[in-house]
Design a protein around this motif. Sequence first.
Motif, PDB file in Angstrom:
ATOM      1  N   UNK A 136       0.827  -1.207   0.000  1.00  0.00           N
ATOM      2  CA  UNK A 136       0.000   0.000   0.000  1.00  0.00           C
ATOM      3  C   UNK A 136       0.864   1.261   0.000  1.00  0.00           C
ATOM      4  N   UNK A 137       1.873   1.286   0.841  1.00  0.00           N
ATOM      5  CA  UNK A 137       2.708   2.484   0.945  1.00  0.00           C
ATOM      6  C   UNK A 137       3.610   2.668  -0.280  1.00  0.00           C
ATOM      7  N   UNK A 138       4.163   1.587  -0.796  1.00  0.00           N
ATOM      8  CA  UNK A 138       5.041   1.700  -1.959  1.00  0.00           C
ATOM      9  C   UNK A 138       4.296   2.192  -3.198  1.00  0.00           C
ATOM     10  N   UNK A 139       3.079   1.707  -3.418  1.00  0.00           N
ATOM     11  CA  UNK A 139       2.350   2.163  -4.608  1.00  0.00           C
ATOM     12  C   UNK A 139       1.920   3.613  -4.468  1.00  0.00           C
ATOM     13  N   UNK A 140       1.571   4.016  -3.256  1.00  0.00           N
ATOM     14  CA  UNK A 140       1.244   5.430  -3.042  1.00  0.00           C
ATOM     15  C   UNK A 140       2.468   6.295  -3.327  1.00  0.00           C
ATOM     16  N   UNK A 141       3.595   5.858  -2.808  1.00  0.00           N
ATOM     17  CA  UNK A 141       4.842   6.588  -3.037  1.00  0.00           C
ATOM     18  C   UNK A 141       5.179   6.625  -4.525  1.00  0.00           C
ATOM     19  N   UNK A 142       5.035   5.521  -5.213  1.00  0.00           N
ATOM     20  CA  UNK A 142       5.357   5.478  -6.640  1.00  0.00           C
ATOM     21  C   UNK A 142       4.449   6.410  -7.436  1.00  0.00           C
ATOM     22  N   UNK A 143       3.163   6.418  -7.121  1.00  0.00           N
ATOM     23  CA  UNK A 143       2.236   7.298  -7.834  1.00  0.00           C
ATOM     24  C   UNK A 143       2.578   8.764  -7.662  1.00  0.00           C
ATOM     25  N   UNK A 144       2.896   9.151  -6.437  1.00  0.00           N
ATOM     26  CA  UNK A 144       3.250  10.549  -6.172  1.00  0.00           C
ATOM     27  C   UNK A 144       4.610  10.882  -6.768  1.00  0.00           C
ATOM     28  N   UNK A 145       5.547   9.939  -6.699  1.00  0.00           N
ATOM     29  CA  UNK A 145       6.890  10.168  -7.238  1.00  0.00           C
ATOM     30  C   UNK A 145       6.860  10.341  -8.747  1.00  0.00           C
ATOM     31  N   UNK A 146       5.948   9.673  -9.413  1.00  0.00           N
ATOM     32  CA  UNK A 146       5.809   9.829 -10.859  1.00  0.00           C
ATOM     33  C   UNK A 146       5.092  11.136 -11.180  1.00  0.00           C
ATOM     34  N   UNK A 147       4.041  11.437 -10.439  1.00  0.00           N
ATOM     35  CA  UNK A 147       3.196  12.585 -10.771  1.00  0.00           C
ATOM     36  C   UNK A 147       3.854  13.934 -10.500  1.00  0.00           C
ATOM     37  N   UNK A 148       4.549  14.068  -9.382  1.00  0.00           N
ATOM     38  CA  UNK A 148       5.067  15.379  -9.003  1.00  0.00           C
ATOM     39  C   UNK A 148       6.087  15.936 -10.004  1.00  0.00           C
ATOM     40  N   UNK A 149       7.146  15.190 -10.375  1.00  0.00           N
ATOM     41  CA  UNK A 149       8.072  15.758 -11.362  1.00  0.00           C
ATOM     42  C   UNK A 149       7.421  15.980 -12.722  1.00  0.00           C
ATOM     43  N   UNK A 150       6.493  15.099 -13.093  1.00  0.00           N
ATOM     44  CA  UNK A 150       5.799  15.303 -14.367  1.00  0.00           C
ATOM     45  C   UNK A 150       4.934  16.559 -14.334  1.00  0.00           C
ATOM     46  N   UNK A 151       4.364  16.867 -13.180  1.00  0.00           N
ATOM     47  CA  UNK A 151       3.579  18.092 -13.063  1.00  0.00           C
ATOM     48  C   UNK A 151       4.466  19.320 -13.257  1.00  0.00           C
ATOM     49  N   UNK A 152       5.655  19.299 -12.652  1.00  0.00           N
ATOM     50  CA  UNK A 152       6.590  20.404 -12.841  1.00  0.00           C
ATOM     51  C   UNK A 152       7.032  20.500 -14.303  1.00  0.00           C
ATOM     52  N   UNK A 153       7.317  19.351 -14.924  1.00  0.00           N
ATOM     53  CA  UNK A 153       7.718  19.335 -16.334  1.00  0.00           C
ATOM     54  C   UNK A 153       6.578  19.823 -17.222  1.00  0.00           C
ATOM     55  N   UNK A 154       5.349  19.457 -16.891  1.00  0.00           N
ATOM     56  CA  UNK A 154       4.183  19.918 -17.659  1.00  0.00           C
ATOM     57  C   UNK A 154       4.089  21.435 -17.632  1.00  0.00           C
ATOM     58  N   UNK A 155       4.224  22.015 -16.445  1.00  0.00           N
ATOM     59  CA  UNK A 155       4.147  23.476 -16.339  1.00  0.00           C
ATOM     60  C   UNK A 155       5.279  24.149 -17.104  1.00  0.00           C
ATOM     61  N   UNK A 157       6.913  22.931 -19.727  1.00  0.00           N
ATOM     62  CA  UNK A 157       6.673  22.747 -21.169  1.00  0.00           C
ATOM     63  C   UNK A 157       5.552  23.644 -21.666  1.00  0.00           C
ATOM     64  N   UNK A 158       4.537  23.835 -20.850  1.00  0.00           N
ATOM     65  CA  UNK A 158       3.434  24.707 -21.248  1.00  0.00           C
ATOM     66  C   UNK A 158       3.916  26.149 -21.422  1.00  0.00           C
ATOM     67  N   UNK A 159       4.720  26.620 -20.491  1.00  0.00           N
ATOM     68  CA  UNK A 159       5.256  27.983 -20.583  1.00  0.00           C
ATOM     69  C   UNK A 159       6.169  28.115 -21.802  1.00  0.00           C
TER      70      UNK A 159
END
Length: 171
Positions: A136-155, A157-159
């Motif tokens: 449970x904890x590892x998958x939560x960590x993996x989901x957040x670890x994937x999403x957070x840097x991609x969110x920064x990269x998305x912003x 790239x959009x700019x």
Amino acid sequence: MISFLYETIYSTGIIFFPLYFLGLLGWVFVFDLVYLFVSKGAKKSLTDRINESFEKTYRRQNQNLALGELVESKRKLVDRYFTGYQNNLKTIKIITLAAPLLGLLGTVTGMIKTFDLISLYGNGNPIFIAEGISEALFTTQAGITIAFPLMLAYNFCQIMLRRVKRKIYSL
């Protein structure tokens, strides 16, 4: 390295594979966009193609367009050339939103596994309980670890995509 990967896959369960695939796919799209921003050849090639297409359109219409119509036709042409890049941005955004949800799904499956083991063996042996909680904890960590840097990269790239479009509009 291989033992770490095996432990990670084992401890995250089956949810790790879609999470890993989404993360990899997201970064492929990010690097495609970053290549456009960084490579002068890619920008020049895109600018040349847009200007060449614009000149053909201008000649085809016998140069009878008003200035406002010229600007609008160039804006439509630039938007058409940037559709693929805009779609890449949308895909990155979707992956950024889906990764934490997959992590949450892994949390649910890990807790279900924990409760199944408790119902079978009781709560006297913490080793059985720890396996499900770990998943449970590892998958939560993996989901957040994937999403957070991609969110920064998305912003980022959009700019940058807006800047490139603005620069091409002004040419």
